[in-house]
Every structure is written in structure tokens, then in C-alpha cells.
Design an enzyme around this catalytic site. Structure first.
Site, PDB file in Angstrom:
ATOM      1  N   GLY A  98       0.817  -1.221   0.000  1.00 46.45           N
ATOM      2  CA  GLY A  98       0.000   0.000   0.000  1.00 46.45           C
ATOM      3  C   GLY A  98       0.846   1.264   0.000  1.00 46.45           C
ATOM      4  O   GLY A  98       2.080   1.193   0.105  1.00 46.45           O
ATOM      5  N   ARG A 145      -3.429 -11.700  -3.023  1.00 50.84           N
ATOM      6  CA  ARG A 145      -3.396 -11.078  -4.356  1.00 50.84           C
ATOM      7  C   ARG A 145      -2.034 -10.440  -4.659  1.00 50.84           C
ATOM      8  O   ARG A 145      -1.543 -10.490  -5.778  1.00 50.84           O
ATOM      9  CB  ARG A 145      -4.504 -10.013  -4.426  1.00 50.84           C
ATOM     10  CG  ARG A 145      -4.915  -9.560  -5.783  1.00 50.84           C
ATOM     11  CD  ARG A 145      -6.251  -8.802  -5.731  1.00 50.84           C
ATOM     12  NE  ARG A 145      -6.427  -8.087  -4.461  1.00 50.84           N
ATOM     13  CZ  ARG A 145      -6.034  -6.849  -4.230  1.00 50.84           C
ATOM     14  NH1 ARG A 145      -5.434  -6.161  -5.166  1.00 50.84           N
ATOM     15  NH2 ARG A 145      -6.250  -6.288  -3.045  1.00 50.84           N
ATOM     16  N   SER A 146      -1.419  -9.841  -3.630  1.00 48.89           N
ATOM     17  CA  SER A 146      -0.136  -9.154  -3.852  1.00 48.89           C
ATOM     18  C   SER A 146       1.067 -10.034  -3.535  1.00 48.89           C
ATOM     19  O   SER A 146       2.207  -9.653  -3.808  1.00 48.89           O
ATOM     20  CB  SER A 146      -0.053  -7.901  -2.987  1.00 48.89           C
ATOM     21  OG  SER A 146      -1.073  -7.008  -3.326  1.00 48.89           O
ATOM     22  N   CYS A 169      -3.660  10.669  10.813  1.00 48.95           N
ATOM     23  CA  CYS A 169      -2.702  11.564  10.147  1.00 48.95           C
ATOM     24  C   CYS A 169      -2.958  13.049  10.435  1.00 48.95           C
ATOM     25  O   CYS A 169      -2.031  13.802  10.740  1.00 48.95           O
ATOM     26  CB  CYS A 169      -2.716  11.320   8.644  1.00 48.95           C
ATOM     27  SG  CYS A 169      -4.346  11.346   7.906  1.00 48.95           S
ATOM     28  N   GLN A 209      -7.845  18.022   3.304  1.00 53.38           N
ATOM     29  CA  GLN A 209      -7.128  16.748   3.277  1.00 53.38           C
ATOM     30  C   GLN A 209      -6.970  16.184   1.863  1.00 53.38           C
ATOM     31  O   GLN A 209      -7.907  16.171   1.062  1.00 53.38           O
ATOM     32  CB  GLN A 209      -7.848  15.741   4.190  1.00 53.38           C
ATOM     33  CG  GLN A 209      -7.747  16.173   5.640  1.00 53.38           C
ATOM     34  CD  GLN A 209      -8.364  15.211   6.639  1.00 53.38           C
ATOM     35  OE1 GLN A 209      -9.023  15.658   7.568  1.00 53.38           O
ATOM     36  NE2 GLN A 209      -8.146  13.916   6.489  1.00 53.38           N
ATOM     37  N   SER A 225      -4.575  11.256  -0.886  1.00 54.99           N
ATOM     38  CA  SER A 225      -3.767  10.143  -0.363  1.00 54.99           C
ATOM     39  C   SER A 225      -4.291   9.595   0.959  1.00 54.99           C
ATOM     40  O   SER A 225      -3.995   8.461   1.303  1.00 54.99           O
ATOM     41  CB  SER A 225      -2.315  10.595  -0.173  1.00 54.99           C
ATOM     42  OG  SER A 225      -2.290  11.732   0.674  1.00 54.99           O
ATOM     43  N   GLY A 226      -5.076  10.398   1.684  1.00 51.11           N
ATOM     44  CA  GLY A 226      -5.673   9.905   2.925  1.00 51.11           C
ATOM     45  C   GLY A 226      -6.545   8.684   2.680  1.00 51.11           C
ATOM     46  O   GLY A 226      -6.769   7.881   3.575  1.00 51.11           O
ATOM     47  N   LYS A 268     -11.943  11.614  15.640  1.00 49.44           N
ATOM     48  CA  LYS A 268     -10.561  11.168  15.876  1.00 49.44           C
ATOM     49  C   LYS A 268      -9.692  12.371  16.251  1.00 49.44           C
ATOM     50  O   LYS A 268      -8.887  12.314  17.188  1.00 49.44           O
ATOM     51  CB  LYS A 268      -9.968  10.503  14.624  1.00 49.44           C
ATOM     52  CG  LYS A 268     -10.484   9.093  14.365  1.00 49.44           C
ATOM     53  CD  LYS A 268      -9.927   8.570  13.039  1.00 49.44           C
ATOM     54  CE  LYS A 268     -10.678   7.326  12.603  1.00 49.44           C
ATOM     55  NZ  LYS A 268     -10.279   6.891  11.244  1.00 49.44           N
ATOM     56  N   HIS A 313      -1.730  17.079   3.799  1.00 46.76           N
ATOM     57  CA  HIS A 313      -2.918  17.669   4.431  1.00 46.76           C
ATOM     58  C   HIS A 313      -2.588  19.076   4.935  1.00 46.76           C
ATOM     59  O   HIS A 313      -1.494  19.316   5.465  1.00 46.76           O
ATOM     60  CB  HIS A 313      -3.353  16.841   5.644  1.00 46.76           C
ATOM     61  CG  HIS A 313      -4.004  15.521   5.322  1.00 46.76           C
ATOM     62  ND1 HIS A 313      -4.287  15.092   4.050  1.00 46.76           N
ATOM     63  CD2 HIS A 313      -4.449  14.534   6.151  1.00 46.76           C
ATOM     64  CE1 HIS A 313      -4.868  13.895   4.115  1.00 46.76           C
ATOM     65  NE2 HIS A 313      -4.976  13.535   5.381  1.00 46.76           N
TER      66      HIS A 313
HETATM   67  N1  HSE Z   1      -8.408   9.322   7.419  1.00 48.97           N
HETATM   68  C1  HSE Z   1      -7.421  10.159   6.831  1.00 48.97           C
HETATM   69  C2  HSE Z   1      -7.874  10.642   5.493  1.00 48.97           C
HETATM   70  C3  HSE Z   1      -6.157   9.399   6.655  1.00 48.97           C
HETATM   71  O1  HSE Z   1      -8.766  10.021   4.914  1.00 48.97           O
HETATM   72  O2  HSE Z   1      -7.359  11.634   5.010  1.00 48.97           O
HETATM   73  C4  HSE Z   1      -5.239   9.520   7.826  1.00 48.97           C
HETATM   74  O3  HSE Z   1      -5.757   9.053   9.029  1.00 48.97           O
END
Ligand code: HSE
Length: 329
Positions: free
Chosen positions: A11, A38-39, A127, A154, A157-158, A211, A240
């Protein structure tokens, strides 16, 4: 030196974990990579040598000292306790254990001493929360944060490598005049912002927003601090950004805060508006620091300060923070 396993090695975060281990010369005796069936069989280079990705099985922990997990909460719930019970230290990037009382939630610049309390599992925070904590901890220690409002911007890539790919695919489809593909995000992200990250809860906040609130309190060891968050997906690839307004207990000035942050671990201040200089995701991408700028005195709150924080979400927000935790062991 350590025998290290990466679970979720193929990932976006797993790949960066390999890079960070290599770049920081983490003392690796042996590196093993795990992923889904799969990987499995793929080859990934580490320090010039090919490592074959293995399928994750219940026996994966054998012969490991440290396991870095970045494969989603369900995988962590199933496999991390097995490793921990067998003496492996697990550093878990998912939200599965973050709020458990016996699991330290660690940002090395903030609460490194919490690591000592671990019972086999150490959690890597969310993150958006990590970068906010790096930027705000020095201010909290010195001036006491009473109230905190944060709005996030954000990156794709999150949502993992597939999120980044979807933004690229949408761009390509637009250029070619084709239908815009929508799969990973609930709406088109290109030319748009989506005020919705993770699931909605009953009180109208999303899980991502909760969170940021709950994890920050745990990391700061402070349940008094009042926090509200609005988390928003923007068409940026991999860093972000956050707009933050603070009410402080003690009076301070933006000048003092700027100086304090210039001397703080993990932080880089870029704050020269006369030359159009402030942190931006395009500059933060691929780097390790948490960038702070736009530091202002703000009258809306008593002892108010406003600032702007940017960091690479895959690095400081995930892979780098996890490796820094491993370095503390
Ligand atoms: N949940 C965050 C996002 C990723 O979707 O940007 C980091 O925790």
C-alpha cells in the site's frame, strides 16, 4: 538490530515505510513484507535487494521483533494481537486500538514516554491529528490551549493509493472529455471539495472529526481542552493542510509563537507573507517536517492565535511517525 515485518507492504503507507526505514538507516537485520494473497509474490526492492512479498497468515509473526501494520483496521484486529501475544512489538497505523487504555498513542515529538506503557501494541495516531499535535504541543506546553477550532484540507492520499489514482483518473477523463469516474470518494473530487471524510456519526460529526478531537486529548493527556473539527477532502495529491484558531490560557503574541515554533522539534516555520511565503501541500509533499505559517494574533478569542499547518500525510502522518516510534523502542 531488529527483524522487522511490514504488514500491508504494497500500500501507499507500506511503501513509504520501506523508504523511511532505509533513509533513516533504521537498524534492520531482516525485513519481511506481508500483504494479501493477491499481492503475494511481488518483488519490492529494499537497499538494492529484492524482497518477495509473502501472504499474511496467522504464523507471520514468527521470527519478527517489530511489526509495522498498515493494512486497515480489520486486518489489525485479527493479526496484531497474535503477534503481540508472542512477544512482537506491533506499531499499528489503523484506528483499531488507538483509544484502548492499555495502548499508547504516540507522537514522538509530544509524548515519547508513553511508549514505556505498551503491552505489545503501540498505536500510530490519525494523520490529521499527528501534524496538528506536532504544531500545537509547544504552544500548549508554554501557553495552555483552552479551545481549538480546526478545519482541514485533506489530500486524496488519505484514502490510500486508490484515492490518489482516482484524482489522477478524474483529471485525465476531464482532459479527454470522458465521463468522470467516481468510486473511492462519494462525489467527484476534481474541481470540488467534499466536507465528508470517513463515516458520519449520530451527532453529525464524521469519525475523522471525532478522531481529531479524542486522539488529541489522549496524546496531550488533557481532557479539558475543547476541540471542534471540520474535515474536508480537497483535490490535492498527498499533503494535508489545516486552518487552526486557538484560545490560550496565557497571553502571548504571534511573534512569541513564531519564535517558539522555530525552535520546536519536527516543526518548520515558513511565514513571510510579504514575499508570498507560507506552507503549501505541493511543497510539503515528500518531506518529513510539519510546516507552520500564517501565524496571527486573532481577536475572536481571548488570547487568540490563528495559524496554518501543512504536512505530508503519508510520511509524518503515517510512515515516518511509525518508524520514529520504532526508533524509540
Ligand atoms: N483518514 C485520513 C484521510 C487518513 O482520509 O485523510 C489519515 O488518518
Amino acid at each position: 538490530s531488529y527483524r522487522v515485518g511490514i504488514v500491508g507492504a504494497t500500500g501507499a503507507v507500506g511503501q513509504e515505510m520501506l523508504n523511511v526505514l532505509g533513509n533513516r538507516n533504521f537498524p534492520v537485520k531482516e525485513l519481511r513484507l506481508f500483504a494479501s494473497a493477491r499481492s503475494a509474490g511481488k518483488k519490492i526492492k529494499f537497499k538494492g535487494k529484492d524482497i518477495v512479498v509473502e501472504e499474511l497468515t496467522k504464523e507471520f509473526y514468527k521470527g519478527l521483533d517489530i511489526a509495522l501494520f498498515s493494512a486497515g483496521g480489520n486486518i489489525s484486529k485479527e493479526f496484531a494481537p497474535i503477534a503481540a501475544q508472542n512477544g512482537v512489538v506491533v506499531i499499528d497505523n489503523s484506528s483499531a486500538f488507538r483509544m484502548d487504555d492499555n495502548v499508547p498513542l504516540v507522537v514522538p515529538e509530544v509524548n515519547p514516554e508513553d511508549i514505556k506503557k505498551h503491552k505489545g501494541i503501540i498505536a500510530n495516531p490519525n494523520c490529521s491529528t499527528i501534524q496538528m499535535c506536532v504544531a500545537l504541543w509547544p504552544i500548549h506546553k508554554e501557553f495552555g490551549i483552552k479551545r481549538l477550532l480546526v478545519s482541514t484540507y485533506q489530500a486524496a492520499s488519505g484514502a490510500g493509493a486508490k484515492g490518489m489514482q482516482e484524482l489522477l483518473d478524474q483529471t485525465k477523463a476531464f482532459v479527454e472529455g470522458k465521463e468522470i469516474p467516481i468510486d473511492k470518494f462519494v462525489h467527484q473530487l476534481l474541481f470540488n471539495v467534499i466536507p465528508h471524510i470517513d463515516e458520519f456519526t449520530d451527532n453529525g460529526f464524521t469519525k475523522e472529526e471525532l478522531k481529531m478531537i479524542n486522539e488529541t486529548r489522549k496524546i496531550f493527556h488533557d481532557n479539558e481542552i475543547k476541540i471542534s473539527a471540520t474535515t474536508v477532502r480537497v483535490p490535492v495529491l498527498r499533503a494535508h493542510s489545516e486552518s487552526i484558531n486557538l484560545e490560550l490560557e496565557k497571553k502571548s503574541t504571534s511573534k512569541e509563537i513564531r519564535e517558539l515554533l522555530r525552535e520546536s522539534e519536527g516543526v518548520k516555520v515558513i511565514d513571510n507573507p510579504k514575499n508570498n511565503e507560507y506552507p503549501m501541500p505541493i511543497d510539503a509533499a515528500g518531506t518529513y517536517a510539519t510546516y507552520v505559517g500564517r501565524i496571527r494574533d486573532d481577536e475572536v478569542f481571548e488570547n487568540g492565535i490563528s495559524l496554518w499547518v501543512v504536512a505530508d500525510q503519508i510520511l509524518k502522518g503515517a510512515a515516518l511517525n511509525a518508524v520514529q516510534i520504532a526508533e524509540l523502542l
